[in-house]
Design a protein around this motif. Structure first.
Motif, PDB file in Angstrom:
ATOM      1  N   GLU A 150       0.984  -1.070  -0.220  1.00 39.85           N
ATOM      2  CA  GLU A 150       0.088   0.042  -0.071  1.00 39.85           C
ATOM      3  C   GLU A 150       0.874   1.202  -0.186  1.00 39.85           C
ATOM      4  O   GLU A 150       1.920   1.342   0.572  1.00 39.85           O
ATOM      5  CB  GLU A 150      -0.889  -0.082   1.171  1.00 39.85           C
ATOM      6  N   ARG A 151       0.303   2.399  -0.605  1.00 31.91           N
ATOM      7  CA  ARG A 151       1.218   3.681  -0.523  1.00 31.91           C
ATOM      8  C   ARG A 151       0.273   4.836  -0.598  1.00 31.91           C
ATOM      9  O   ARG A 151      -0.954   4.539  -0.988  1.00 31.91           O
ATOM     10  CB  ARG A 151       1.947   3.625  -2.078  1.00 31.91           C
ATOM     11  N   TYR A 152       0.543   5.745   0.229  1.00 37.45           N
ATOM     12  CA  TYR A 152      -0.215   6.803   0.408  1.00 37.45           C
ATOM     13  C   TYR A 152       0.625   8.221   0.206  1.00 37.45           C
ATOM     14  O   TYR A 152       1.836   8.404   0.724  1.00 37.45           O
ATOM     15  CB  TYR A 152      -0.843   6.626   1.902  1.00 37.45           C
ATOM     16  N   ASP A 168      -8.371   6.780   3.267  1.00 38.07           N
ATOM     17  CA  ASP A 168      -8.190   6.030   1.973  1.00 38.07           C
ATOM     18  C   ASP A 168      -8.242   6.798   0.696  1.00 38.07           C
ATOM     19  O   ASP A 168      -7.483   6.467  -0.299  1.00 38.07           O
ATOM     20  CB  ASP A 168      -9.422   5.350   1.977  1.00 38.07           C
ATOM     21  N   ARG A 171      -4.781   7.127  -0.708  1.00 40.03           N
ATOM     22  CA  ARG A 171      -4.050   6.103  -1.075  1.00 40.03           C
ATOM     23  C   ARG A 171      -3.678   6.035  -2.753  1.00 40.03           C
ATOM     24  O   ARG A 171      -4.642   6.261  -3.286  1.00 40.03           O
ATOM     25  CB  ARG A 171      -4.812   4.775  -0.959  1.00 40.03           C
ATOM     26  N   LEU A 174      -2.651   0.005  -4.343  1.00 39.78           N
ATOM     27  CA  LEU A 174      -2.944  -1.240  -3.601  1.00 39.78           C
ATOM     28  C   LEU A 174      -2.464  -2.331  -4.311  1.00 39.78           C
ATOM     29  O   LEU A 174      -2.983  -2.482  -5.513  1.00 39.78           O
ATOM     30  CB  LEU A 174      -4.427  -1.245  -3.370  1.00 39.78           C
ATOM     31  N   LYS A 211      -6.212  -5.576   3.638  1.00 45.58           N
ATOM     32  CA  LYS A 211      -5.702  -4.049   3.569  1.00 45.58           C
ATOM     33  C   LYS A 211      -5.343  -4.052   5.346  1.00 45.58           C
ATOM     34  O   LYS A 211      -5.818  -4.688   6.225  1.00 45.58           O
ATOM     35  CB  LYS A 211      -6.707  -3.341   3.412  1.00 45.58           C
ATOM     36  N   TRP A 217      -3.654   3.076  11.066  1.00 46.05           N
ATOM     37  CA  TRP A 217      -3.532   4.129  10.437  1.00 46.05           C
ATOM     38  C   TRP A 217      -3.876   5.299  11.300  1.00 46.05           C
ATOM     39  O   TRP A 217      -3.226   6.312  11.223  1.00 46.05           O
ATOM     40  CB  TRP A 217      -4.218   4.114   9.043  1.00 46.05           C
TER      41      TRP A 217
END
Length: 265
Positions: A150-152, A168, A171, A174, A211, A217
């Motif tokens: 996962e990247r944000y 979310d 993000r 995924l 997830k 988070w």
């Protein structure tokens, strides 16, 4: 041997990669780090001389002088590790390498038991970039660019408004199930090389990606992202304009072991 309990030793501890990174968290984010009672062991003779003094320190890393490029991590069991064998592997890799021993405030866990490994890269005044891997993985994968699930990306101006309800929306990636299967294979291969039974890993690392839970988070939002509002000036004055907090979860909390400045390499 250098010990954090000895004030005069700290200047020497700061001369080693990973040991320096671990001390940084104490300075800037004291409520985050699970580490305590850190010592640096210089070589096999140093360990044998101080063996009784450090027998209660159960967690292990390796380091080398910060005037050199950071040496690679030496694979090691996180429970019942062979210290002498580990020191010999370190010295084989780098004659100046050292053993870092420490305790955790929390109960040690196996590397396949954790909810996530997370890297939070911070560019002061610009953005927060998060890479994470899920259950059974740890910060090694994201910090070394081995794998990401996962990247944000959070713009700096959004720090004040980011919350668990809108998280979310930040993000940017995924992992697909096909990609996850490959990353799982590599993770099992690596942990097997650390001495963990392959069947145990097959049974405990999920076969399908789920997830990372919201409570992880939420912890990061509260204790890192929002904290940056208060710490920005202090970090800037200390020269930390680009840095990374990385590690793995402990229970329902993210407990990074290191804070890596952009000047580390």
């Amino acid at each position: 041997m250098y010990s954090m309990k000895n004030e005069d030793d700290i200047k020497y501890i700061l001369k080693y990669h990973r040991a320096n990174d671990m001390v940084n968290i104490f300075k800037f984010f004291p409520d985050l780090s699970p580490v305590k009672d850190l010592v640096v062991i210089l070589d096999e003779e140093d360990y044998l001389k101080n063996k009784n003094k450090v027998s209660n320190l159960t967690s292990i890393r390796n380091g080398n002088p910060i005037i050199q490029p950071c040496m690679k991590s030496i694979p090691v069991k996180e429970k019942d590790a062979d210290i002498i064998d580990t020191i010999r592997k370190i010295k084989k890799e780098n004659k100046d390498g050292v053993l870092i021993l420490f305790n955790l405030e929390t109960k040690p866990t196996e590397r396949y038991e954790r909810y996530a490994g997370i890297s939070v890269a911070i560019s002061l005044g610009q953005r927060i970039y998060i890479e994470a891997v899920g259950k059974g993985f740890d910060g090694r994968e994201v910090l070394k660019g081995i794998s990401c699930h996962e990247r944000y990306l959070i713009p700096w101006e959004d720090i004040i408004k980011v919350n668990i309800s809108n998280f979310d929306s930040y993000r940017t990636y995924l992992i697909s199930q096909e990609e996850y299967i490959e990353s799982r294979k590599e993770r099992i291969k690596y942990l097997t090389s650390c001495g963990i039974d392959k069947k145990v890993l097959e049974d405990n690392i999920p076969k399908e990606y789920t997830k990372i839970p919201d409570f992880i988070w939420l912890d990061i939002i509260r204790n890192i992202i929002k904290e940056l509002i208060e710490e920005e000036d202090y970090l800037r004055e200390s020269g930390y304009l680009e840095f990374n907090l990385s590690g793995h979860t402990d229970g329902e909390r993210f407990r990074p072991w290191q804070m890596v400045n952009d000047k580390r390499m």
